[in-house]
Design a protein around this motif. Structure first.
Motif, PDB file in Angstrom:
ATOM      1  N   ILE A   1       0.861  -1.018   0.007  1.00  0.00           N
ATOM      2  CA  ILE A   1      -0.086   0.009   0.035  1.00  0.00           C
ATOM      3  C   ILE A   1       0.969   0.997  -0.011  1.00  0.00           C
ATOM      4  CG2 ILE A   1      -1.741   1.252   1.185  1.00  0.00           C
ATOM      5  CD1 ILE A   1      -2.662  -1.441   0.166  1.00  0.00           C
ATOM      6  N   LYS A   2       0.563   2.358  -0.722  1.00  0.00           N
ATOM      7  CA  LYS A   2       1.333   3.475  -0.387  1.00  0.00           C
ATOM      8  C   LYS A   2       0.505   4.501  -0.286  1.00  0.00           C
ATOM      9  CE  LYS A   2       4.513   1.999  -4.423  1.00  0.00           C
ATOM     10  NZ  LYS A   2       5.090   2.463  -5.961  1.00  0.00           N
ATOM     11  N   GLY A   3       0.946   5.380   0.729  1.00  0.00           N
ATOM     12  CA  GLY A   3      -0.015   6.507   1.191  1.00  0.00           C
ATOM     13  C   GLY A   3       0.933   7.768   1.484  1.00  0.00           C
ATOM     14  N   ARG A   4       0.091   9.168   1.574  1.00  0.00           N
ATOM     15  CA  ARG A   4       0.589  10.097   1.651  1.00  0.00           C
ATOM     16  C   ARG A   4      -0.396  10.971   2.271  1.00  0.00           C
ATOM     17  NH1 ARG A   4       0.037  14.527  -2.401  1.00  0.00           N
ATOM     18  NH2 ARG A   4      -1.554  13.776  -3.875  1.00  0.00           N
ATOM     19  N   THR A   5       0.015  12.116   3.181  1.00  0.00           N
ATOM     20  CA  THR A   5      -0.924  13.013   3.761  1.00  0.00           C
ATOM     21  C   THR A   5      -0.485  14.247   3.660  1.00  0.00           C
ATOM     22  OG1 THR A   5      -0.056  13.292   6.186  1.00  0.00           O
ATOM     23  CG2 THR A   5      -1.326  11.303   5.598  1.00  0.00           C
ATOM     24  N   ASN A   6      -1.309  15.430   4.116  1.00  0.00           N
ATOM     25  CA  ASN A   6      -0.714  16.809   3.988  1.00  0.00           C
ATOM     26  C   ASN A   6       0.667  16.723   4.548  1.00  0.00           C
ATOM     27  OD1 ASN A   6      -2.650  16.529   5.939  1.00  0.00           O
ATOM     28  ND2 ASN A   6      -1.806  18.088   6.689  1.00  0.00           N
ATOM     29  N   LYS A   7       0.924  16.141   5.474  1.00  0.00           N
ATOM     30  CA  LYS A   7       2.063  15.931   6.278  1.00  0.00           C
ATOM     31  C   LYS A   7       3.398  15.335   5.639  1.00  0.00           C
ATOM     32  CE  LYS A   7       0.037  16.982  10.658  1.00  0.00           C
ATOM     33  NZ  LYS A   7      -0.039  17.067  12.218  1.00  0.00           N
ATOM     34  N   GLY A   8       3.106  14.626   4.544  1.00  0.00           N
ATOM     35  CA  GLY A   8       4.021  13.722   3.745  1.00  0.00           C
ATOM     36  C   GLY A   8       3.907  12.409   3.508  1.00  0.00           C
ATOM     37  N   GLU A   9       4.902  11.505   2.999  1.00  0.00           N
ATOM     38  CA  GLU A   9       4.503  10.264   2.716  1.00  0.00           C
ATOM     39  C   GLU A   9       4.477   9.419   3.750  1.00  0.00           C
ATOM     40  OE1 GLU A   9       6.753   6.771  -0.347  1.00  0.00           O
ATOM     41  OE2 GLU A   9       7.560   8.806   0.139  1.00  0.00           O
ATOM     42  N   LEU A  10       3.839   8.401   3.679  1.00  0.00           N
ATOM     43  CA  LEU A  10       3.753   7.259   4.734  1.00  0.00           C
ATOM     44  C   LEU A  10       4.694   6.166   4.360  1.00  0.00           C
ATOM     45  CD1 LEU A  10      -0.012   7.158   5.140  1.00  0.00           C
ATOM     46  CD2 LEU A  10       1.541   8.435   6.664  1.00  0.00           C
ATOM     47  N   THR A  11       5.520   5.939   5.344  1.00  0.00           N
ATOM     48  CA  THR A  11       6.738   4.998   5.033  1.00  0.00           C
ATOM     49  C   THR A  11       6.655   3.847   5.911  1.00  0.00           C
ATOM     50  OG1 THR A  11       8.199   6.051   6.883  1.00  0.00           O
ATOM     51  CG2 THR A  11       8.244   6.929   4.117  1.00  0.00           C
ATOM     52  N   HIS A  12       5.497   3.303   6.298  1.00  0.00           N
ATOM     53  CA  HIS A  12       5.701   2.168   7.250  1.00  0.00           C
ATOM     54  C   HIS A  12       5.961   0.755   6.200  1.00  0.00           C
ATOM     55  CE1 HIS A  12       3.134   5.013   8.985  1.00  0.00           C
ATOM     56  NE2 HIS A  12       3.071   4.330  10.111  1.00  0.00           N
ATOM     57  N   PRO A  13       6.730  -0.178   6.761  1.00  0.00           N
ATOM     58  CA  PRO A  13       7.254  -1.064   5.835  1.00  0.00           C
ATOM     59  C   PRO A  13       5.946  -2.272   5.551  1.00  0.00           C
ATOM     60  CG  PRO A  13       7.985  -1.287   8.191  1.00  0.00           C
ATOM     61  CD  PRO A  13       7.390  -0.141   8.022  1.00  0.00           C
ATOM     62  N   HIS A  14       6.161  -2.837   4.331  1.00  0.00           N
ATOM     63  CA  HIS A  14       5.046  -3.873   3.946  1.00  0.00           C
ATOM     64  C   HIS A  14       5.300  -5.159   4.589  1.00  0.00           C
ATOM     65  CE1 HIS A  14       2.265  -5.941   1.774  1.00  0.00           C
ATOM     66  NE2 HIS A  14       3.342  -6.923   1.206  1.00  0.00           N
ATOM     67  N   VAL A  15       4.340  -5.693   5.298  1.00  0.00           N
ATOM     68  CA  VAL A  15       4.138  -7.068   5.607  1.00  0.00           C
ATOM     69  C   VAL A  15       2.923  -7.557   5.082  1.00  0.00           C
ATOM     70  CG1 VAL A  15       4.155  -8.576   7.593  1.00  0.00           C
ATOM     71  CG2 VAL A  15       5.148  -6.567   7.899  1.00  0.00           C
ATOM     72  N   THR A  16       3.035  -8.918   4.563  1.00  0.00           N
ATOM     73  CA  THR A  16       2.244  -9.686   3.706  1.00  0.00           C
ATOM     74  C   THR A  16       0.861  -9.377   4.853  1.00  0.00           C
ATOM     75  OG1 THR A  16       3.538 -11.124   2.836  1.00  0.00           O
ATOM     76  CG2 THR A  16       1.191 -11.774   3.044  1.00  0.00           C
ATOM     77  N   HIS A  17      -0.344  -8.856   3.963  1.00  0.00           N
ATOM     78  CA  HIS A  17      -1.472  -8.674   4.753  1.00  0.00           C
ATOM     79  C   HIS A  17      -2.121  -9.765   5.640  1.00  0.00           C
ATOM     80  CE1 HIS A  17      -2.348  -4.870   1.890  1.00  0.00           C
ATOM     81  NE2 HIS A  17      -1.161  -4.780   2.632  1.00  0.00           N
ATOM     82  N   GLN A  18      -1.993 -11.019   4.950  1.00  0.00           N
ATOM     83  CA  GLN A  18      -2.872 -11.922   5.602  1.00  0.00           C
ATOM     84  C   GLN A  18      -1.967 -12.512   6.619  1.00  0.00           C
ATOM     85  OE1 GLN A  18      -2.225 -11.572   2.127  1.00  0.00           O
ATOM     86  NE2 GLN A  18      -4.425 -11.363   1.578  1.00  0.00           N
ATOM     87  N   THR A  19      -0.772 -12.241   6.675  1.00  0.00           N
ATOM     88  CA  THR A  19       0.189 -12.808   7.837  1.00  0.00           C
ATOM     89  C   THR A  19      -0.242 -12.005   8.913  1.00  0.00           C
ATOM     90  OG1 THR A  19       1.870 -13.410   6.244  1.00  0.00           O
ATOM     91  CG2 THR A  19       2.381 -13.060   8.501  1.00  0.00           C
ATOM     92  N   VAL A  20      -0.261 -10.731   8.802  1.00  0.00           N
ATOM     93  CA  VAL A  20      -0.570  -9.836   9.935  1.00  0.00           C
ATOM     94  C   VAL A  20      -2.057 -10.106  10.478  1.00  0.00           C
ATOM     95  CG1 VAL A  20      -0.822  -7.467  10.628  1.00  0.00           C
ATOM     96  CG2 VAL A  20       1.020  -8.091   9.017  1.00  0.00           C
ATOM     97  N   GLN A  21      -2.874 -10.183   9.545  1.00  0.00           N
ATOM     98  CA  GLN A  21      -4.402 -10.374   9.828  1.00  0.00           C
ATOM     99  C   GLN A  21      -4.309 -11.834  10.667  1.00  0.00           C
ATOM    100  OE1 GLN A  21      -7.372 -11.131   6.558  1.00  0.00           O
ATOM    101  NE2 GLN A  21      -8.037 -12.590   7.720  1.00  0.00           N
ATOM    102  N   MET A  22      -3.853 -12.834  10.304  1.00  0.00           N
ATOM    103  CA  MET A  22      -3.872 -14.009  11.122  1.00  0.00           C
ATOM    104  C   MET A  22      -3.315 -13.852  12.424  1.00  0.00           C
ATOM    105  SD  MET A  22      -5.912 -15.609   9.401  1.00  0.00           S
ATOM    106  CE  MET A  22      -6.084 -17.139  10.314  1.00  0.00           C
ATOM    107  N   GLU A  23      -2.037 -13.058  12.667  1.00  0.00           N
ATOM    108  CA  GLU A  23      -1.619 -12.792  13.820  1.00  0.00           C
ATOM    109  C   GLU A  23      -2.379 -11.977  14.623  1.00  0.00           C
ATOM    110  OE1 GLU A  23       2.238 -13.509  15.015  1.00  0.00           O
ATOM    111  OE2 GLU A  23       1.076 -15.335  13.804  1.00  0.00           O
ATOM    112  N   GLU A  24      -3.076 -11.104  14.256  1.00  0.00           N
ATOM    113  CA  GLU A  24      -3.842 -10.252  14.935  1.00  0.00           C
ATOM    114  C   GLU A  24      -5.185 -10.843  15.475  1.00  0.00           C
ATOM    115  OE1 GLU A  24      -3.230  -7.167  16.353  1.00  0.00           O
ATOM    116  OE2 GLU A  24      -1.123  -7.470  15.446  1.00  0.00           O
TER     117      GLU A  24
END
Length: 371
Positions: free
Chosen positions: A304-327
């Motif tokens: 996912i790529k994102g930005r706001t009026n304060k700048g680019e969002l730089t959080h690292p990508h982790v496979t979505h389904q991996t994070v989902q199942m952990e959570e």
């Protein structure tokens, strides 16, 4: 949005190079998931198609969740998964006998990834067997079915979660945090564009009996759900218009393109588009009196790529389904509360909006919502 077909073409590469999780112990190698990390959620996947495969591969990197069983109507797929994921014969079921999971202590939860029309009965059967349920979205064909599923799980004292993977995506959560902190000021407008050009005309997603509709059920639900967590309110009205250019591929009851508008109690409005006939559509845009946020791509499999009026969002990508199942393991095993709900009640709210959108298309008028 990246289509499921696009993902499957990349699946082999993804399986080889799963991103590292920011979890203690994983950096020690693949054997670390066998080390003690506390309770582990034991998962059976029902429906061994493209998305079920995606979830299974992503779970290789999980610490709190482990694939332990399968349910399928195709014996050859079961044999293949037994070999690929080391699943014992006693944890393999078909659609006729999976009620027997009630006696299987190796399975805590069943993740249902079958076609939409099958969710209702399958969730109720899994709940009756005393197992927790994760159901892919849309949770059901309509709100009535969804409420019956929620009631069945409550009666059985099991949890019903919905596969809202974006509710755990870091850039999405950062925008929600900023909105809650007042960084954008009063929210005025949301735009959600979701679509791709669908391929095989004979696939189940273009079969009303199995899908319950067309693009809205499959891809439009991202804009519906996204409008709610981005704006931070529940919509109170909806209007909608349908466009259909291919009457052969998109038969009666299977929508090709739907534009819909939502109104929120704070005064914000949303303008959204769902389509099976246009590519390059995967964008969320949130506008407030003091700032803005944009995600593009916003709901694809990543990054996912994102930005706001304060700048680019730089959080690292982790496979979505991996994070989902952990959570989700944390929710079921530890009682964790996610920032954005993923329970059955959340799924019903989206279904109520879907029902209202189809009603608005049919009547041409504004439909009031009460979620």
């Amino acid at each position: 949005m990246n289509s499921r077909r696009d993902f499957l073409q990349q699946l082999a590469a993804t399986a080889i190079a799963l991103p590292l999780l920011p979890l203690a112990g994983w950096a020690h190698g693949s054997n670390s998931r066998d080390m003690p990390h506390g309770p582990v959620l034991r998962v059976a996947i029902m429906g061994l198609g493209g998305y079920g495969t995606m979830v299974a591969e992503a779970m290789r990197a999980c610490v709190k969740a482990k694939l332990t069983g399968v349910i399928s109507g195709t014996p050859a797929k079961i044999k293949d998964w037994q070999s690929r994921f080391s699943i014992p014969e006693k944890n393999c079921y078909n659609y006729e006998n999976f009620d027997q999971i009630k006696d299987n202590k190796d399975i805590d939860v069943v993740y249902i990834t079958t076609p939409n029309a099958l969710h209702h009965d399958q969730v109720i059967r899994v709940a009756a067997a005393g197992k927790h349920v994760i159901c892919e979205k849309p949770m059901a064909l309509n709100a009535r079915e969804g409420m019956e599923m929620v009631a069945a799980c409550k009666k059985a004292n099991v949890q019903l979660l919905v596969g809202y993977r974006m509710h755990f995506e870091p850039k999405t959560l950062e925008i929600i945090r900023m909105r809650k902190s007042g960084d954008f000021g009063k929210i005025l407008f949301f735009q959600g564009l979701c679509g791709f050009r669908i391929g095989d005309p004979n696939q189940w997603r273009l079969n009303k009996q199995l899908a319950g509709g067309g693009s809205l059920m499959d891809i439009g639900i991202y804009a519906i759900n996204g409008s709610r967590y981005m704006v931070g309110e529940e919509p109170v009205w909806v209007t909608a218009q349908e466009t259909k250019t291919d009457l052969v591929k998109f038969k009666e009851g299977v929508d090709e393109t739907i534009q819909f508008q939502l109104g929120f109690p704070g005064g914000a409005v949303a303008s959204c588009l769902s389509t099976y006939n246009m590519n390059n559509l995967d964008r969320f845009f949130l506008n407030g009196e003091k700032g803005f946020a944009e995600l593009q791509p916003s709901t694809g499999y990543g990054p996912i790529k994102g930005r706001t009026n304060k700048g680019e969002l730089t959080h690292p990508h982790v496979t979505h389904q991996t994070v989902q199942m952990e959570e989700m393991a944390g929710i079921i095993l530890e009682g964790k509360q996610p920032v954005v709900p993923v329970n059955g009640e959340e799924g019903v709210k989206d279904l109520k909006i879907i029902d209202a959108i189809y009603q608005a298309v049919k009547t041409g008028g504004k439909v009031d919502l009460s979620l």
